[in-house]
Structures are given as C-alpha cells and as structure tokens.
Design a protein around this motif. Structure first.
Motif, PDB file in Angstrom:
ATOM      1  N   MET A   1     111.173  14.494  44.359  1.00 27.00           N
ATOM      2  CA  MET A   1     112.484  14.932  44.833  1.00 27.00           C
ATOM      3  C   MET A   1     112.663  16.426  44.656  1.00 27.00           C
ATOM      4  N   GLY A   2     112.062  17.002  43.605  1.00 27.68           N
ATOM      5  CA  GLY A   2     112.225  18.409  43.301  1.00 27.68           C
ATOM      6  C   GLY A   2     113.351  18.627  42.316  1.00 27.68           C
ATOM      7  N   LEU A   3     113.187  19.651  41.465  1.00 31.88           N
ATOM      8  CA  LEU A   3     114.179  19.903  40.428  1.00 31.88           C
ATOM      9  C   LEU A   3     115.552  20.185  41.019  1.00 31.88           C
ATOM     10  N   SER A   4     115.613  20.983  42.084  1.00 29.71           N
ATOM     11  CA  SER A   4     116.887  21.356  42.687  1.00 29.71           C
ATOM     12  C   SER A   4     117.679  20.121  43.123  1.00 29.71           C
ATOM     13  N   LYS A   5     117.026  19.230  43.864  1.00 28.05           N
ATOM     14  CA  LYS A   5     117.719  18.031  44.333  1.00 28.05           C
ATOM     15  C   LYS A   5     118.043  17.086  43.179  1.00 28.05           C
ATOM     16  N   THR A   6     117.177  17.054  42.180  1.00 28.41           N
ATOM     17  CA  THR A   6     117.412  16.190  41.025  1.00 28.41           C
ATOM     18  C   THR A   6     118.673  16.608  40.276  1.00 28.41           C
ATOM     19  N   LEU A   7     118.812  17.913  40.038  1.00 28.75           N
ATOM     20  CA  LEU A   7     119.930  18.395  39.225  1.00 28.75           C
ATOM     21  C   LEU A   7     121.213  18.599  40.040  1.00 28.75           C
ATOM     22  N   GLN A   8     121.113  18.478  41.358  1.00 31.91           N
ATOM     23  CA  GLN A   8     122.312  18.600  42.189  1.00 31.91           C
ATOM     24  C   GLN A   8     122.587  17.314  42.969  1.00 31.91           C
ATOM     25  N   SER A   9     122.042  16.208  42.477  1.00 31.46           N
ATOM     26  CA  SER A   9     122.241  14.929  43.147  1.00 31.46           C
ATOM     27  C   SER A   9     123.684  14.462  42.986  1.00 31.46           C
ATOM     28  N   ALA A  10     124.105  13.561  43.860  1.00 30.61           N
ATOM     29  CA  ALA A  10     125.462  13.012  43.791  1.00 30.61           C
ATOM     30  C   ALA A  10     125.690  12.333  42.447  1.00 30.61           C
ATOM     31  N   GLU A  11     124.651  11.691  41.925  1.00 25.68           N
ATOM     32  CA  GLU A  11     124.761  11.000  40.628  1.00 25.68           C
ATOM     33  C   GLU A  11     125.064  11.984  39.504  1.00 25.68           C
ATOM     34  N   ILE A  12     124.350  13.107  39.486  1.00 25.05           N
ATOM     35  CA  ILE A  12     124.557  14.115  38.435  1.00 25.05           C
ATOM     36  C   ILE A  12     125.924  14.773  38.581  1.00 25.05           C
ATOM     37  N   LEU A  13     126.289  15.134  39.811  1.00 22.92           N
ATOM     38  CA  LEU A  13     127.578  15.782  40.026  1.00 22.92           C
ATOM     39  C   LEU A  13     128.735  14.889  39.588  1.00 22.92           C
ATOM     40  N   GLN A  14     128.581  13.597  39.812  1.00 21.48           N
ATOM     41  CA  GLN A  14     129.616  12.654  39.376  1.00 21.48           C
ATOM     42  C   GLN A  14     129.644  12.561  37.853  1.00 21.48           C
ATOM     43  N   LYS A  15     128.471  12.596  37.256  1.00 19.00           N
ATOM     44  CA  LYS A  15     128.365  12.460  35.806  1.00 19.00           C
ATOM     45  C   LYS A  15     128.985  13.640  35.066  1.00 19.00           C
ATOM     46  N   ILE A  16     128.893  14.835  35.646  1.00 14.57           N
ATOM     47  CA  ILE A  16     129.395  16.030  34.955  1.00 14.57           C
ATOM     48  C   ILE A  16     130.811  16.402  35.380  1.00 14.57           C
ATOM     49  N   SER A  17     131.373  15.632  36.313  1.00 15.78           N
ATOM     50  CA  SER A  17     132.718  15.936  36.798  1.00 15.78           C
ATOM     51  C   SER A  17     133.729  16.009  35.654  1.00 15.78           C
TER      52      SER A  17
ATOM     53  N   LEU B   1     118.903  17.407  29.594  1.00 10.30           N
ATOM     54  CA  LEU B   1     118.267  16.107  29.409  1.00 10.30           C
ATOM     55  C   LEU B   1     117.536  15.684  30.679  1.00 10.30           C
ATOM     56  N   LYS B   2     118.226  15.809  31.810  1.00 10.09           N
ATOM     57  CA  LYS B   2     117.629  15.395  33.084  1.00 10.09           C
ATOM     58  C   LYS B   2     116.512  16.349  33.505  1.00 10.09           C
ATOM     59  N   GLY B   3     116.697  17.652  33.273  1.00 16.00           N
ATOM     60  CA  GLY B   3     115.686  18.633  33.646  1.00 16.00           C
ATOM     61  C   GLY B   3     114.417  18.508  32.835  1.00 16.00           C
ATOM     62  N   ASN B   4     114.557  18.304  31.531  1.00 18.41           N
ATOM     63  CA  ASN B   4     113.381  18.128  30.676  1.00 18.41           C
ATOM     64  C   ASN B   4     112.619  16.858  31.054  1.00 18.41           C
ATOM     65  N   GLU B   5     113.379  15.844  31.439  1.00 17.96           N
ATOM     66  CA  GLU B   5     112.752  14.599  31.895  1.00 17.96           C
ATOM     67  C   GLU B   5     111.952  14.857  33.172  1.00 17.96           C
ATOM     68  N   TYR B   6     112.519  15.656  34.071  1.00 18.78           N
ATOM     69  CA  TYR B   6     111.817  15.985  35.315  1.00 18.78           C
ATOM     70  C   TYR B   6     110.523  16.741  35.028  1.00 18.78           C
ATOM     71  N   TYR B   7     110.582  17.754  34.168  1.00 20.06           N
ATOM     72  CA  TYR B   7     109.384  18.533  33.868  1.00 20.06           C
ATOM     73  C   TYR B   7     108.308  17.684  33.177  1.00 20.06           C
ATOM     74  N   ALA B   8     108.722  16.740  32.343  1.00 20.14           N
ATOM     75  CA  ALA B   8     107.765  15.860  31.671  1.00 20.14           C
ATOM     76  C   ALA B   8     107.021  14.986  32.674  1.00 20.14           C
ATOM     77  N   GLN B   9     107.691  14.663  33.775  1.00 19.71           N
ATOM     78  CA  GLN B   9     107.095  13.789  34.784  1.00 19.71           C
ATOM     79  C   GLN B   9     106.363  14.555  35.883  1.00 19.71           C
ATOM     80  N   ASN B  10     106.503  15.876  35.886  1.00 22.25           N
ATOM     81  CA  ASN B  10     105.900  16.689  36.939  1.00 22.25           C
ATOM     82  C   ASN B  10     105.148  17.871  36.314  1.00 22.25           C
ATOM     83  N   GLY B  11     104.005  17.571  35.736  1.00 23.44           N
ATOM     84  CA  GLY B  11     103.228  18.572  35.026  1.00 23.44           C
ATOM     85  C   GLY B  11     102.771  19.735  35.886  1.00 23.44           C
TER      86      GLY B  11
END
Length: 289
Positions: A1-17, A30-40
């Motif tokens: 998905m890419g970091l940009s789309k991951t951290l700007q997803s509808a799910e994240i935006l709703q979570k931080i509202s 938390l979400k970004g570190n998870e992304y980097y761990a999965q995308n070496g």
C-alpha cells in the motif's frame, strides 16, 4: 500500500479524529513502525541514499530517519482531524516563528516574497504558521487525490473564517485547465507570499551540488525569478524539529543571483549538517544528475 496511503487511510483518520497532536503522533508511530517492520526494502532505500551522500547509514540512523518521516505524516494529517482553534493553539505553543515574522514583516513592505522549501522537518507546519501570522499565502502543491484536495481546501476556508488565520490560496499543479506557472508569476506581482518546493525533479530542474554530488533540483524556480519584478524577496525555509517544538528559520537568497537554485541547496546543506535525518526525501529515490 505504501507508507503514505497507510498513514492517511480512512481507518487511521477516523482513529485520530479529535485526538491531540501527541496522541496522533503516537498512533501513527505505532502504525508506521509496523509498516517499516513489514517492508524491509524501505530501510534499504534510506541506507543507500545516506551512503551515496557519505552520511552515517547505520541501523540507528536509519531508524531516526524513519521516525522523522512518520512525524511528517502526523503534522500533515493533524489539521484534518481537529479544529482551526486547535491548530492555532498548536502553533502558538510549539512553533518559534518570532525571527521569521520580523523578516517577513520587513520584506513584505518592499513587494512579494518567494519562500522556497525542501522536503525537510515540519514542512507541513510552514503554511499554517505563516497564515497564523496573518500573512496571505499561496502554496504551490499537487494533491494525491481529489478527495484530499477538497478536504484541505475546506479546512483552509474554515481556518480563515475562524479569525485565527489569513487566507490560504492553493495553486494546484497537474489539474486539468490549471495554469500553475502563470498563477505563480501573478503572485510575485503583488505583495503576497508564494510558497513552493525546490528539492525535487521536474522537467525544469537543473544540476546542482549537494554534499559533493550532483542532483537535479530547483523545480524551475530560477526561471520564474527571471520574470519577477525587482521587488521580490526570496528565502529558503526550514521548520526544524527540536524535541516537541519547532524553530522556523528563514535564510535569504539573492533573487538576481546567477544561480539562485544552488544558493538554495547551499542553505539546505548547511542545515542538513546538523539535522540530516529530518530530510524526509531520503526515503525516496534521489534524483542524481
């Protein structure tokens, strides 16, 4: 998905509202570190870029670059999930812009201002900070989606209506029937501020030096300045992260220099000497000449 789309997803935006900036940052970390761990492979891109500039490229440094990239997205989405009053309070409490305001106050009396920015530090805070100083500003940008364009334009309108901010007039590149270059030139013909990126490759970029390497940059700003009036003041801007706060630093450029783009990169290199992990372009392919 890419970091940009991951951290700007509808799910994240709703979570931080409605969350505070610190809460927003923690959720994205938390979400970004998870992304980097999965995308070496993302770490390898950063390591390669650092090595190409002869900068430290150990695991600790790569991790620090990644943290600053995630911070950038926190700064980017925070305004979209809160209110103009919350954003105004954030700028008031966290951004040291006193020196920058004095510089803009003096320059705007003489004419227009071009503020050129790299992909560095809290760049997403620059436009709202200048608007909070009550200076109209014209940011040049390209939105990734039409939905994001509408969201940000709506929030900018709400910012102005709140009374905390001056008008923000976006100049969008790449839209059908848009005349970006003409709109930019028009801003430089009146006493307003044009805000644009200089450290990316476009068909109008030129080779410049950075840490002893040749890169393509400038995005054609040198061509724009050739047609600008004599009364244009040019700065490069750096929103430097300092723990939980920010320092807004404006460094002057000679608008009539033979090579204003190289001057911009000289300023970038000087700031990067102490803050290179805040240059989030390091996670992309650097446009070497």
């Amino acid at each position: 998905m890419g970091l940009s789309k991951t951290l700007q997803s509808a799910e994240i935006l709703q979570k931080i509202s409605g969350k505070s900036f610190d809460e927003t940052k923690e959720i994205l970390l938390l979400k970004g570190n998870e992304y980097y761990a999965q995308n070496g492979e993302e770490s390898e891109v950063i390591r390669k870029n650092l090595a190409n500039f002869n900068l430290p490229n150990d695991e600790k440094t790569i991790k620090e670059v990644q943290l600053n990239i995630i911070y950038h997205y926190a700064e980017k989405v925070f305004p979209l999930t809160g209110t103009p009053a919350q954003l105004a309070e954030f700028i008031k409490e966290r951004v040291d812009f006193s020196t920058a305001k004095t510089q803009i106050d003096a320059a705007i009396k003489n004419g227009s201002i071009l503020i050129a920015t790299p992909h560095f530090g809290g760049v997403e805070c620059v436009t709202p900070t200048i608007s909070y100083m009550k200076f109209p500003i014209n940011p040049v940008l390209k939105f990734t989606t039409q939905n994001l364009s509408v969201q940000i334009r709506d929030f900018a309108e709400a910012m102005e209506k709140s009374g905390f901010f001056a008008k923000i007039n976006f100049i969008e590149l790449g839209k059908p029937n848009s005349q970006g270059a003409l709109s930019m030139a028009q801003v430089l013909g009146k006493k307003e501020i044009l805000f644009s990126v200089f450290d990316e490759e476009t068909p109008y970029s030129k080779p410049v030096n950075l840490f002893g390497k040749k890169v393509l940059g400038g995005a054609g700003l040198d061509k724009l300045l050739k047609f600008a009036s004599e009364n244009v003041t040019v700065f490069t801007v750096f929103m430097i992260r300092k723990n939980e706060k920010y320092e807004m630093k404006l460094l002057p450029i000679n608008a009539k220099s033979d090579n204003p783009i190289q001057e911009m990169y000289n300023n970038l290199e000087n700031v990067l000497q102490k803050n290179f992990t805040q240059w989030y372009f390091l996670h992309e392919e650097i446009p070497f000449a």
